[in-house]
Design a protein around this motif. Structure first.
Motif, PDB file in Angstrom:
ATOM      1  N   LYS A  20       0.854  -1.183   0.000  1.00 38.97           N
ATOM      2  CA  LYS A  20       0.000   0.000   0.000  1.00 38.97           C
ATOM      3  C   LYS A  20       0.892   1.236   0.000  1.00 38.97           C
ATOM      4  O   LYS A  20       1.909   1.285   0.689  1.00 38.97           O
ATOM      5  CB  LYS A  20      -0.900  -0.022   1.230  1.00 38.97           C
ATOM      6  CG  LYS A  20      -1.892   1.110   1.293  1.00 38.97           C
ATOM      7  CD  LYS A  20      -2.900   0.939   2.411  1.00 38.97           C
ATOM      8  CE  LYS A  20      -2.241   0.661   3.724  1.00 38.97           C
ATOM      9  NZ  LYS A  20      -3.152   0.663   4.850  1.00 38.97           N
ATOM     10  N   ASP A  22       1.253   5.739  -1.411  1.00 37.21           N
ATOM     11  CA  ASP A  22       0.756   6.988  -1.980  1.00 37.21           C
ATOM     12  C   ASP A  22       1.132   7.017  -3.456  1.00 37.21           C
ATOM     13  O   ASP A  22       2.218   7.458  -3.831  1.00 37.21           O
ATOM     14  CB  ASP A  22       1.366   8.165  -1.223  1.00 37.21           C
ATOM     15  CG  ASP A  22       0.904   9.513  -1.732  1.00 37.21           C
ATOM     16  OD1 ASP A  22       0.255   9.582  -2.801  1.00 37.21           O
ATOM     17  OD2 ASP A  22       1.218  10.519  -1.076  1.00 37.21           O
ATOM     18  N   GLU A  52      -7.609   9.652  -7.425  1.00 36.39           N
ATOM     19  CA  GLU A  52      -8.172   9.902  -6.100  1.00 36.39           C
ATOM     20  C   GLU A  52      -7.238   9.376  -5.015  1.00 36.39           C
ATOM     21  O   GLU A  52      -6.408   8.506  -5.259  1.00 36.39           O
ATOM     22  CB  GLU A  52      -9.527   9.202  -5.977  1.00 36.39           C
ATOM     23  CG  GLU A  52     -10.526   9.637  -7.019  1.00 36.39           C
ATOM     24  CD  GLU A  52     -11.742   8.725  -7.045  1.00 36.39           C
ATOM     25  OE1 GLU A  52     -12.070   8.124  -5.996  1.00 36.39           O
ATOM     26  OE2 GLU A  52     -12.348   8.617  -8.113  1.00 36.39           O
ATOM     27  N   ASN A  53      -7.408   9.918  -3.837  1.00 39.77           N
ATOM     28  CA  ASN A  53      -6.640   9.430  -2.697  1.00 39.77           C
ATOM     29  C   ASN A  53      -7.358   8.255  -2.062  1.00 39.77           C
ATOM     30  O   ASN A  53      -7.909   8.337  -0.975  1.00 39.77           O
ATOM     31  CB  ASN A  53      -6.423  10.539  -1.660  1.00 39.77           C
ATOM     32  CG  ASN A  53      -5.331  11.480  -2.070  1.00 39.77           C
ATOM     33  OD1 ASN A  53      -4.432  11.102  -2.818  1.00 39.77           O
ATOM     34  ND2 ASN A  53      -5.398  12.707  -1.604  1.00 39.77           N
ATOM     35  N   ILE A  54      -7.359   7.144  -2.791  1.00 44.12           N
ATOM     36  CA  ILE A  54      -7.903   5.910  -2.240  1.00 44.12           C
ATOM     37  C   ILE A  54      -6.722   4.999  -1.931  1.00 44.12           C
ATOM     38  O   ILE A  54      -5.587   5.299  -2.285  1.00 44.12           O
ATOM     39  CB  ILE A  54      -8.867   5.220  -3.236  1.00 44.12           C
ATOM     40  CG1 ILE A  54      -8.124   4.836  -4.523  1.00 44.12           C
ATOM     41  CG2 ILE A  54     -10.074   6.090  -3.527  1.00 44.12           C
ATOM     42  CD1 ILE A  54      -8.912   3.924  -5.433  1.00 44.12           C
ATOM     43  N   GLU A  55      -6.980   3.901  -1.295  1.00 41.84           N
ATOM     44  CA  GLU A  55      -5.917   2.947  -0.976  1.00 41.84           C
ATOM     45  C   GLU A  55      -5.428   2.297  -2.273  1.00 41.84           C
ATOM     46  O   GLU A  55      -6.188   1.667  -2.996  1.00 41.84           O
ATOM     47  CB  GLU A  55      -6.477   1.894  -0.030  1.00 41.84           C
ATOM     48  CG  GLU A  55      -5.443   0.966   0.518  1.00 41.84           C
ATOM     49  CD  GLU A  55      -6.055   0.045   1.567  1.00 41.84           C
ATOM     50  OE1 GLU A  55      -6.632  -0.994   1.178  1.00 41.84           O
ATOM     51  OE2 GLU A  55      -5.948   0.374   2.760  1.00 41.84           O
ATOM     52  N   HIS A  56      -4.149   2.480  -2.584  1.00 37.84           N
ATOM     53  CA  HIS A  56      -3.554   1.895  -3.795  1.00 37.84           C
ATOM     54  C   HIS A  56      -2.554   0.821  -3.409  1.00 37.84           C
ATOM     55  O   HIS A  56      -1.739   1.015  -2.507  1.00 37.84           O
ATOM     56  CB  HIS A  56      -2.813   2.966  -4.605  1.00 37.84           C
ATOM     57  CG  HIS A  56      -3.716   3.979  -5.213  1.00 37.84           C
ATOM     58  ND1 HIS A  56      -3.842   5.250  -4.707  1.00 37.84           N
ATOM     59  CD2 HIS A  56      -4.529   3.921  -6.289  1.00 37.84           C
ATOM     60  CE1 HIS A  56      -4.689   5.934  -5.442  1.00 37.84           C
ATOM     61  NE2 HIS A  56      -5.132   5.153  -6.406  1.00 37.84           N
ATOM     62  N   HIS A  90      -8.309   7.106 -12.931  1.00 37.46           N
ATOM     63  CA  HIS A  90      -8.980   5.897 -12.469  1.00 37.46           C
ATOM     64  C   HIS A  90     -10.069   5.549 -13.463  1.00 37.46           C
ATOM     65  O   HIS A  90     -10.719   6.432 -14.007  1.00 37.46           O
ATOM     66  CB  HIS A  90      -9.633   6.095 -11.100  1.00 37.46           C
ATOM     67  CG  HIS A  90      -8.678   6.009  -9.968  1.00 37.46           C
ATOM     68  ND1 HIS A  90      -8.644   6.943  -8.970  1.00 37.46           N
ATOM     69  CD2 HIS A  90      -7.718   5.118  -9.664  1.00 37.46           C
ATOM     70  CE1 HIS A  90      -7.703   6.624  -8.095  1.00 37.46           C
ATOM     71  NE2 HIS A  90      -7.128   5.514  -8.500  1.00 37.46           N
ATOM     72  N   GLN A  92     -13.635   3.802 -13.751  1.00 36.45           N
ATOM     73  CA  GLN A  92     -14.756   3.402 -12.899  1.00 36.45           C
ATOM     74  C   GLN A  92     -15.504   2.238 -13.534  1.00 36.45           C
ATOM     75  O   GLN A  92     -15.514   2.130 -14.745  1.00 36.45           O
ATOM     76  CB  GLN A  92     -15.697   4.604 -12.691  1.00 36.45           C
ATOM     77  CG  GLN A  92     -15.048   5.766 -11.993  1.00 36.45           C
ATOM     78  CD  GLN A  92     -14.476   5.410 -10.630  1.00 36.45           C
ATOM     79  OE1 GLN A  92     -14.972   4.521  -9.937  1.00 36.45           O
ATOM     80  NE2 GLN A  92     -13.411   6.077 -10.250  1.00 36.45           N
ATOM     81  N   ASN A  95     -11.869   1.220 -10.320  1.00 31.18           N
ATOM     82  CA  ASN A  95     -10.764   2.028  -9.799  1.00 31.18           C
ATOM     83  C   ASN A  95      -9.412   1.547 -10.308  1.00 31.18           C
ATOM     84  O   ASN A  95      -8.382   1.849  -9.718  1.00 31.18           O
ATOM     85  CB  ASN A  95     -10.771   2.110  -8.271  1.00 31.18           C
ATOM     86  CG  ASN A  95     -11.652   3.234  -7.787  1.00 31.18           C
ATOM     87  OD1 ASN A  95     -11.761   4.266  -8.442  1.00 31.18           O
ATOM     88  ND2 ASN A  95     -12.297   3.031  -6.670  1.00 31.18           N
ATOM     89  N   THR A 171      -6.241  -1.911  -6.639  1.00 29.01           N
ATOM     90  CA  THR A 171      -6.955  -2.136  -5.388  1.00 29.01           C
ATOM     91  C   THR A 171      -6.675  -3.572  -4.960  1.00 29.01           C
ATOM     92  O   THR A 171      -6.521  -4.459  -5.805  1.00 29.01           O
ATOM     93  CB  THR A 171      -8.474  -1.903  -5.558  1.00 29.01           C
ATOM     94  OG1 THR A 171      -8.964  -2.717  -6.610  1.00 29.01           O
ATOM     95  CG2 THR A 171      -8.779  -0.436  -5.834  1.00 29.01           C
TER      96      THR A 171
END
Length: 183
Positions: A20, A22, A52-56, A90, A92, A95, A171
């Protein structure tokens, strides 16, 4: 190193080591390394990292190799005054990451498209510096994208440029089951 990586991939000895992180900062750092090359070659280098600032979850070493190879090729085959664009979005609803490298370089003839990702294949067109490539970079990119469970597309026309689009899962639930997850 690329030859060694290709042989590891071919022998199924290369592992996907994801963790995981940034991703936006990582991609910014990797692409910023090309700013001085753009300035030296007098090429306009555009970057758009709209994620987006999602968990990558990603393998930083392999993703860096993919991006470096794509950008080195774009710079190699784009003449002074040309444009190179690097964009990330991303897709959709998955993601997944979509990375696009587009240039206004010399392009790849349509009859070469099916071979361009083959190991040691060299286009009959030479780079801006008059040199041929090793024929390993795009082959390595394709294999690393496959290792990630991703997909690669090529669009190119002679004297118009090249666009390479890569789709990668980032993801945790979409990463291939063979991956090793590090915390």
């Amino acid at each position: 190193n690329q030859l060694l990586d290709l042989s590891k991939l071919g022998a199924k000895k290369m592992e996907l080591l994801v963790q995981k992180g940034d991703l936006k900062t990582f991609l910014t750092i990797v692409t910023t390394a090309f700013d001085s090359l753009a300035e030296n070659k007098n090429v306009h280098f555009e970057k758009r990292i709209a994620i987006e600032n999602i968990e990558h979850w990603y393998d930083a070493d392999k993703l860096e190799k993919i991006i470096n190879n794509l950008l080195f090729n774009a710079f190699k085959f784009t003449a002074k005054g040309g444009i190179i664009s690097f964009s990330v979005n991303h897709i959709q609803p998955t993601n997944d990451l979509e990375i696009t490298v587009e240039d206004t370089g010399i392009g790849i003839p349509e009859e070469e498209h099916q071979n361009i990702f083959s190991p040691f294949y060299q286009s009959r067109y030479v780079a801006d510096d008059g040199q041929f490539g090793s024929g390993l970079g795009l082959s390595l990119v394709k294999e690393l994208v496959s290792l990630h469970g991703g997909h690669i597309d090529l669009a190119s026309a002679v004297n118009k440029g090249t666009t390479i689009k890569i789709t990668l899962p980032v993801t945790k639930e979409r990463i291939p089951l063979i991956a090793i997850f590090k915390n």
